[in-house]
Design a protein around this motif. Structure first.
Motif, PDB file in Angstrom:
ATOM      1  N   ALA A  95     -12.023  15.766  12.193  1.00  0.00           N
ATOM      2  CA  ALA A  95     -10.673  15.195  12.276  1.00  0.00           C
ATOM      3  C   ALA A  95     -10.454  14.478  13.597  1.00  0.00           C
ATOM      4  O   ALA A  95      -9.873  13.387  13.645  1.00  0.00           O
ATOM      5  N   VAL A  96     -10.931  15.063  14.689  1.00  0.00           N
ATOM      6  CA  VAL A  96     -10.761  14.459  16.016  1.00  0.00           C
ATOM      7  C   VAL A  96     -11.560  13.168  16.126  1.00  0.00           C
ATOM      8  O   VAL A  96     -11.049  12.146  16.601  1.00  0.00           O
ATOM      9  N   LEU A  97     -12.816  13.186  15.689  1.00  0.00           N
ATOM     10  CA  LEU A  97     -13.662  11.999  15.784  1.00  0.00           C
ATOM     11  C   LEU A  97     -13.080  10.850  14.964  1.00  0.00           C
ATOM     12  O   LEU A  97     -13.008   9.701  15.432  1.00  0.00           O
ATOM     13  N   SER A  98     -12.651  11.140  13.746  1.00  0.00           N
ATOM     14  CA  SER A  98     -12.090  10.099  12.894  1.00  0.00           C
ATOM     15  C   SER A  98     -10.800   9.545  13.472  1.00  0.00           C
ATOM     16  O   SER A  98     -10.530   8.342  13.397  1.00  0.00           O
ATOM     17  N   ILE A 188      -3.125  12.443  14.962  1.00  0.00           N
ATOM     18  CA  ILE A 188      -2.877  11.126  15.558  1.00  0.00           C
ATOM     19  C   ILE A 188      -3.348  11.090  17.007  1.00  0.00           C
ATOM     20  O   ILE A 188      -3.163  12.049  17.758  1.00  0.00           O
ATOM     21  N   TYR A 189      -3.948   9.957  17.383  1.00  0.00           N
ATOM     22  CA  TYR A 189      -4.377   9.729  18.767  1.00  0.00           C
ATOM     23  C   TYR A 189      -3.425   8.736  19.440  1.00  0.00           C
ATOM     24  O   TYR A 189      -3.268   7.619  18.971  1.00  0.00           O
ATOM     25  N   ARG A 190      -2.762   9.154  20.484  1.00  0.00           N
ATOM     26  CA  ARG A 190      -1.865   8.350  21.315  1.00  0.00           C
ATOM     27  C   ARG A 190      -0.769   7.651  20.487  1.00  0.00           C
ATOM     28  O   ARG A 190      -0.691   6.411  20.450  1.00  0.00           O
ATOM     29  N   PRO A 191       0.092   8.420  19.840  1.00  0.00           N
ATOM     30  CA  PRO A 191       1.217   7.789  19.126  1.00  0.00           C
ATOM     31  C   PRO A 191       2.305   7.367  20.099  1.00  0.00           C
ATOM     32  O   PRO A 191       2.405   7.883  21.223  1.00  0.00           O
ATOM     33  N   ASP A 192       3.126   6.421  19.693  1.00  0.00           N
ATOM     34  CA  ASP A 192       4.306   6.051  20.467  1.00  0.00           C
ATOM     35  C   ASP A 192       5.405   5.644  19.500  1.00  0.00           C
ATOM     36  O   ASP A 192       5.225   5.665  18.280  1.00  0.00           O
ATOM     37  N   ALA A 193       6.575   5.254  20.040  1.00  0.00           N
ATOM     38  CA  ALA A 193       7.716   4.953  19.185  1.00  0.00           C
ATOM     39  C   ALA A 193       7.465   3.735  18.301  1.00  0.00           C
ATOM     40  O   ALA A 193       7.956   3.665  17.174  1.00  0.00           O
ATOM     41  N   LYS A 194       6.688   2.776  18.798  1.00  0.00           N
ATOM     42  CA  LYS A 194       6.416   1.576  18.017  1.00  0.00           C
ATOM     43  C   LYS A 194       5.310   1.798  17.002  1.00  0.00           C
ATOM     44  O   LYS A 194       5.368   1.269  15.891  1.00  0.00           O
ATOM     45  N   ARG A 195       4.307   2.568  17.380  1.00  0.00           N
ATOM     46  CA  ARG A 195       3.172   2.825  16.490  1.00  0.00           C
ATOM     47  C   ARG A 195       3.015   4.331  16.316  1.00  0.00           C
ATOM     48  O   ARG A 195       2.207   4.970  17.006  1.00  0.00           O
ATOM     49  N   PRO A 196       3.811   4.931  15.408  1.00  0.00           N
ATOM     50  CA  PRO A 196       3.768   6.390  15.246  1.00  0.00           C
ATOM     51  C   PRO A 196       2.434   6.914  14.733  1.00  0.00           C
ATOM     52  O   PRO A 196       2.142   8.094  14.899  1.00  0.00           O
ATOM     53  N   PHE A 197       1.626   6.042  14.121  1.00  0.00           N
ATOM     54  CA  PHE A 197       0.304   6.461  13.673  1.00  0.00           C
ATOM     55  C   PHE A 197      -0.773   6.231  14.729  1.00  0.00           C
ATOM     56  O   PHE A 197      -1.962   6.333  14.443  1.00  0.00           O
TER      57      PHE A 197
END
Length: 408
Positions: A95-98, A188-197
């Motif tokens: 999951a982490v690698l993907s 999710i890796y590094r989400p933010d308000a603009k890109r929640p995914f």
């Protein structure tokens, strides 16, 4: 949580829109990407030359290998038992690698004889509508199986309290559940308000530097022919003389006789081409790539100094350490969400999300200390516990050193 229902057709279109970019990043990770060659000077034989650079894979693996899950702390709902029953090490690492490659991976939760089963689905095969508060999905869609040509065979549509299974586009099964969210959980890796995914570890800058490096290597391959066999020339050869330069090899000799006037041709060699400009350009690109990803030139194959100590390596990877800390926080939330919904399936009860607020995800140290560092940590622990008795216990020491007590 939004009450709007988007439907499976919308999610299919959404996945198709995002899939191309995800698959592109997988190509760079697997080193199957092609270099965009803009030069028209390369010989035709070199047009099909395939070069590879493993920098993107190194950027992903260097971070993924340092994110080692340890345990769930304050595990009142026994999440650990669920993960251990689902091949915890492989599940979490996958999951982490993907997620690092495609910005977001997903864990599909299903019930098997009354027990939750967990399966990782990469970002090119799943999507959904996210609740920005909990980072859980109100709706989800995933491709569970494709044929050898990549055509969808089995797919699933996830809703609150229900999962629908489709085979070749036809609904074949409806599976109710007690979970208050869709049984497809994003990691999710590094989400933010603009890109929640989230954002991919393989950024646009990484792709651009890799492309330039591939073109540099290809040009160096072409130039290596002239570097290995410098071009030669003959001056003053008679117009009547027959000369075939294809007969000249490394071990052969050329015989030129004097003409009737006693003159003879002059044989010379052009200056040997240097490979230094290519190596310098490649090193510059490696420096840019290292700055983008928090690596060092040593990580990318350019030795800079003698082998360093553990502390020197840690200091040289300060940006990587901060990136790993950020990833631990976001991935920890995703894993906790997986455990939360899995517990709802196991207990057949819709728990509230805040019931798990005291459960924490613990990770092993990002950098394992060497013997010298352990000595320093031991002195620091002793002094702190002298100042504040029993302030640092077995759990804190394990977080600092990664070592468990034999008495545990």
């Amino acid at each position: 949580m939004t009450n709007e229902i988007y439907g499976i057709d919308y999610l299919r279109r959404r996945l198709a829109d995002k899939q191309t970019r995800v698959l592109l990043r997988y190509k760079y990770y697997e080193m199957k990407n092609n270099a965009q060659d803009f030069s028209s000077l390369a010989p035709e034989k070199f047009k099909g030359l395939k070069e590879t650079v493993g920098w993107c894979a190194k950027a992903v693996d260097s971070l993924a290998d340092r994110l080692q899950f340890d345990e769930f702390q304050n595990d009142e709902f026994d999440l650990s038992e669920i993960f251990l029953s689902n091949n915890q090490d492989i599940l979490i690492d996958s999951a982490v690698l993907s997620a690092l490659i495609s910005a977001c991976s997903f864990v599909y939760i299903r019930e098997d004889n009354g027990y939750p089963r967990l399966q990782v689905i990469d970002g090119s095969n799943a999507t959904g509508i996210i609740d920005p508060v909990t980072n859980l999905l109100t709706e989800g869609y995933a491709v569970l199986e494709r044929d050898s040509m990549g055509v969808v065979k089995t797919e699933a549509y996830f809703m609150v309290g229900m999962t629908e299974i489709y085979s070749h586009g036809v609904l074949v099964q409806r599976i109710p559940n007690a979970a208050p969210y869709a049984l497809l959980v994003p990691i999710i890796y590094r989400p933010d308000a603009k890109r929640p995914f989230g954002h991919s570890r393989i950024s646009r800058a990484c792709i651009a530097y890799t492309q330039t490096a591939l073109r540099t290597i290809k040009r160096s391959e072409v130039s290596a022919e002239f570097y290995s066999f410098p071009q030669k020339y003959v001056l003053g050869l008679s117009e009547d003389a027959e000369f075939n330069n294809r007969l000249a090899t490394i071990s052969s000799f050329l015989n030129f006789t004097k003409d009737g006037d006693g003159d003879h041709p002059i044989v010379g060699q052009f200056q040997q081409q240097s490979m230094t400009p290519y190596t310098e350009q490649l090193r510059t690109l490696a420096s840019l790539f290292a700055g983008e990803t928090g690596l060092t030139l040593d990580d990318l194959g350019f030795a800079t100094e003698n082998p360093s100590s553990a502390e020197a390596i840690k200091a040289g990877h300060e940006n990587l350490r901060l990136t790993a800390r950020k990833a631990q926080r976001t991935f920890g939330t995703g894993l906790l969400n997986v455990g939360y919904l899995a517990v709802c399936i196991r207990d057949r009860y819709a728990y509230q999300r805040d019931a798990f607020r005291d459960t924490k995800v613990a990770w092993l140290p990002i950098f394992e200390p060497d013997a010298a560092a352990l000595s320093g940590v031991g002195d620091a622990i002793l002094k702190i516990n002298q100042a504040v008795p029993d302030y640092l216990g077995a759990r804190n020491i394990k977080a600092l050193t990664g070592m468990e007590s034999d008495g545990k």
